[in-house]
Write an enzyme that holds these catalytic residues in place. Structure first.
Site, PDB file in Angstrom:
ATOM      1  N   GLU A  37      -4.363   1.108 -12.517  1.00 46.49           N
ATOM      2  CA  GLU A  37      -4.800   1.326 -11.134  1.00 46.49           C
ATOM      3  C   GLU A  37      -5.879   2.404 -11.144  1.00 46.49           C
ATOM      4  OE1 GLU A  37      -1.666   2.417  -8.335  1.00 46.49           O
ATOM      5  OE2 GLU A  37      -3.105   3.613  -7.212  1.00 46.49           O
ATOM      6  N   ARG A  41     -11.468   7.311  -5.990  1.00 44.06           N
ATOM      7  CA  ARG A  41     -11.668   8.715  -5.613  1.00 44.06           C
ATOM      8  C   ARG A  41     -12.934   9.286  -6.211  1.00 44.06           C
ATOM      9  NH1 ARG A  41      -6.059  11.954  -6.440  1.00 44.06           N
ATOM     10  NH2 ARG A  41      -4.630  10.244  -6.010  1.00 44.06           N
ATOM     11  N   LYS A 125       4.360   0.472  -1.985  1.00 48.03           N
ATOM     12  CA  LYS A 125       4.333   1.735  -2.709  1.00 48.03           C
ATOM     13  C   LYS A 125       5.088   2.764  -1.876  1.00 48.03           C
ATOM     14  CE  LYS A 125       0.881   5.274  -3.834  1.00 48.03           C
ATOM     15  NZ  LYS A 125      -0.382   5.477  -4.562  1.00 48.03           N
TER      16      LYS A 125
HETATM   17  O1  LIG Z   1      -4.498   7.760  -5.002  1.00 45.44           O
HETATM   18  C1  LIG Z   1      -3.632   7.238  -4.296  1.00 45.44           C
HETATM   19  O2  LIG Z   1      -3.778   6.165  -3.737  1.00 45.44           O
HETATM   20  C2  LIG Z   1      -2.359   7.922  -4.110  1.00 45.44           C
HETATM   21  O3  LIG Z   1      -1.623   7.495  -3.286  1.00 45.44           O
HETATM   22  C3  LIG Z   1      -1.994   9.052  -4.915  1.00 45.44           C
HETATM   23  C4  LIG Z   1      -1.509   8.709  -6.312  1.00 45.44           C
HETATM   24  O4  LIG Z   1      -0.576   7.702  -6.295  1.00 45.44           O
HETATM   25  C5  LIG Z   1      -0.946   9.937  -6.879  1.00 45.44           C
HETATM   26  O5  LIG Z   1      -1.941  10.927  -6.906  1.00 45.44           O
HETATM   27  C6  LIG Z   1      -0.374   9.820  -8.245  1.00 45.44           C
HETATM   28  O6  LIG Z   1       0.542  10.837  -8.277  1.00 45.44           O
HETATM   29  P1  LIG Z   1       0.814  11.769  -9.528  1.00 45.44           P
HETATM   30  O7  LIG Z   1       1.356  10.904 -10.611  1.00 45.44           O
HETATM   31  O8  LIG Z   1       1.781  12.775  -8.992  1.00 45.44           O
HETATM   32  O9  LIG Z   1      -0.515  12.385  -9.887  1.00 45.44           O
END
Ligand SMILES: O=C(O)C(=O)C[C@H](O)[C@H](O)COP(=O)(O)O
Length: 204
Positions: A37, A41, A125
């Site tokens: 995925e 960003r 999700k």
């Molecule tokens: O970018 C997106 O669409 C999100 O919803 C956030 C990500 O799922 C998280 O940033 C992953 O989380 P971590 O594994 O804690 O880094």
């Protein structure tokens, strides 16, 4: 095909340099995780999706951080095979439903999950998983909403992933731990492959 059953872990990736995307996807696939995925960003994200879709057919590449109908259109045009959003707005949901690809819309409450279920969407999700209440919270949702399944993401680690994966309403988890920024920056794809191989065995 159910997105939740493809792999126990969905690697969530922030790609700063599209050049890294292909070796990165190959490392994840070789390690045993076919899904990737790529979050929308960074300016490089769509080009990264495009390259993985074109050059790594054995990977199932998707786009994350999908927030708007424009994001949906751009990601699908780049070759994304699935879309993931942190939350779900009516406009975004309409675009996801019309996208022609699989998607995991974000939900964090019973109301949000029920709103999606009303539209026939039973896989979503759960974000931000740890901050919203973690394993105990998801277990509680499973009582009244046993037919809804989740991919918890946000604060998931190799340590807590097995507890999530043991829940009947969890199909897979998502996380960024497989692709540490320093490993990507230094081109240490061997380390990423090793992290993927460890994660591939997480489903109990
Ligand atoms: O970018 C997106 O669409 C999100 O919803 C956030 C990500 O799922 C998280 O940033 C992953 O989380 P971590 O594994 O804690 O880094």
């Amino acid at each position: 095909m159910s997105l939740l059953d493809l792999a126990p872990v969905v690697p969530v990736v922030v790609v700063d340099d599209a050049e890294t995307a292909v070796p990165l996807a190959r490392a994840l696939v070789t390690g045993g995780l076919p899904m990737i995925e790529i979050t929308l960003r960074t300016p490089a994200a769509l080009e990264a999706v495009r390259r993985v879709a074109a050059e790594v057919p054995e990977a199932v590449v998707g786009a994350g951080t999908v927030r708007t109908p424009d994001d949906v259109e751009a990601a699908v045009e780049a070759g994304a095979r699935f879309l993931v959003s942190p939350g779900t707005t009516p406009a975004l949901l309409a675009a996801l439903l019309g996208s022609g690809v699989l998607f995991l819309p974000g939900a964090a409450t019973a109301t949000e999950a029920m709103t999606l279920a009303e539209r026939g969407i039973k896989e979503m999700k759960f974000f931000p998983a740890e901050a919203a209440g973690g394993v105990a919270y998801l277990k509680s949702l499973g009582g009244p909403l046993p037919d809804v399944r989740f991919c918890p993401t946000g604060g998931v680690t190799p340590r807590n992933a097995p507890s999530y994966l043991a829940l009947p309403n969890v199909g897979c988890v998502g996380g960024s731990w497989l692709t540490p920024a320093d490993a990507l920056a230094s081109g240490d794809f061997g380390r990423i492959e090793k992290l993927a191989a460890e994660a591939a065995t997480l489903r109990p």
